[in-house]
Scaffold this motif. Structure first.
Motif: not given
Length: 356
Positions: A238-239, A283-290, A349-356
């Motif tokens: 996904f990244h 739909f994203l895993s934690n690893e994908e968000v990171k 910071e943003i992706v963790q805040e909005k997608l985790s």
């Protein structure tokens, strides 16, 4: 783009299941790879007619199987369907041989649609994120084993590094000298990226070329309708899709902008884009968000490295309007890569805040 008369194009189009009449054709020149025409019945646009570049996509049958398989999943009340028009014998593409073998396909045109090369509008950024999320959600139904790699190792950093190193050995001295600042930057970033470790990332069927102008929007409402140009649709992470979208949405300058002070990393557009992704079901895993901020660095750098390699090789892959256009693309993409590197902590910071 090769020049075709309307008469020749009508003869080619007659091999597809479309009403028999004299159509008008308008070439579309934004793409770098295929020859693309918008087909009109009078003043009404009806179809997209394309000659697939089989020198880039060497397995056209496999590519078209990918597209056909994906279209079965890409239908939803929030995703506008595109129909692949069958050939007269029921196939998905027409193989024409007249001196040179050519491969043609026809798809329906979405009337009232438009595309943007860049944007300054957070609504467009939001809608882009939302439709890319929807695209990936719908294709979770796809079986990766049913899809070929249309361009093997397309986003493989090690492979692109090897191509670049080969071009350094064979490139003309004048080009090597002209591109020296880009070459120095490439060596530095390759060293930085090689230290990144990504683990436990699921394999998805991804678009793999989610630049902003591969998204169709409603002219009337600016709602994102669907993604187009599915030639690079294949297995990936996904990244890749995230990073490719960021490089053309967050930067408000053209891809080959020569005045690098105009190249931007617009935080309001980045946040709007991530908000659009978050508007979908999770739909994203934690690893994908990171991995997503890393993708926003990787993708502009990879595109820049490929443009630099092509420049050193004599412009054999991308269509160019002038000799140094690939180098200008490279320098512009590298400038954005540097901005993405500088904003990596912010993106995390943003992706963790909005997608985790």
């Amino acid at each position: 783009m090769k020049t075709y008369t309307d008469k020749v194009l009508n003869q080619l189009l007659s091999n597809f299941r479309v009403p028999s009449k004299d159509y008008l054709f308008k070439p579309l020149t934004d793409g770098f790879i295929n020859d693309t025409f918008l087909v009109f019945d009078g003043s009404k646009p009806l179809y997209i007619f394309q000659r697939v570049n089989h020198k880039v996509f060497t397995n056209v049958e496999g590519l078209m199987n990918n597209v056909r398989n994906a279209f079965q999943h890409l239908t939803d009340e929030d995703y506008r369907e595109i129909v692949l028009v069958k050939t007269q014998d029921g196939g998905s593409f027409y193989k024409h041989k007249n001196g040179e073998t050519c491969y043609w396909r026809t798809m329906t045109y979405i009337n009232g649609s438009t595309a943007y090369n860049t944007t300054t509008d957070p609504k467009v950024a939001f809608e882009a994120g939302k439709i890319i999320g929807k695209f990936n959600i719908l294709l979770q139904q796809a079986n990766p084993d049913d899809y070929i790699d249309t361009i093997p190792k397309f986003h493989d950093l090690g492979y692109r590094k090897a191509q670049f190193q080969a071009a350094l050995k064979s490139g003309e001295k004048t080009k090597l000298d002209t591109a020296q600042s880009a070459i120095t930057f490439a060596h530095r970033v390759l060293k930085e990226l090689s230290n990144e470790a990504l683990n436990n990332l699921p394999i998805r069927i991804c678009h793999n070329d989610t630049k902003l102008n591969n998204i169709l929007f409603s002219k009337k409402t600016q709602k994102a309708l669907c993604l187009i140009d599915l030639d690079t649709l294949m297995r990936g992470h996904f990244h890749y899709d995230f990073g490719d979208a960021v490089r053309t949405i967050v930067n408000t300058a053209p891809e080959d902008e020569q005045e690098h002070e105009k190249i931007t990393f617009e935080k309001k557009l980045f946040e709007a884009f991530v908000d659009g992704l978050a508007a979908n079901e999770n739909f994203l895993s934690n690893e994908e968000v990171k991995a997503m901020p890393w993708g926003a660095i990787l993708m502009p750098f990879l595109h820049g490295l490929r443009a630099l390699t092509d420049y050193l090789n004599g412009n054999v892959y991308y269509k160019v309007a002038y000799e140094n256009q690939n180098l200008d693309r490279c320098l512009s993409l590298f400038s954005f890569t540097q901005k993405a590197l500088e904003n990596k902590a912010y993106m995390e910071e943003i992706v963790q805040e909005k997608l985790s």
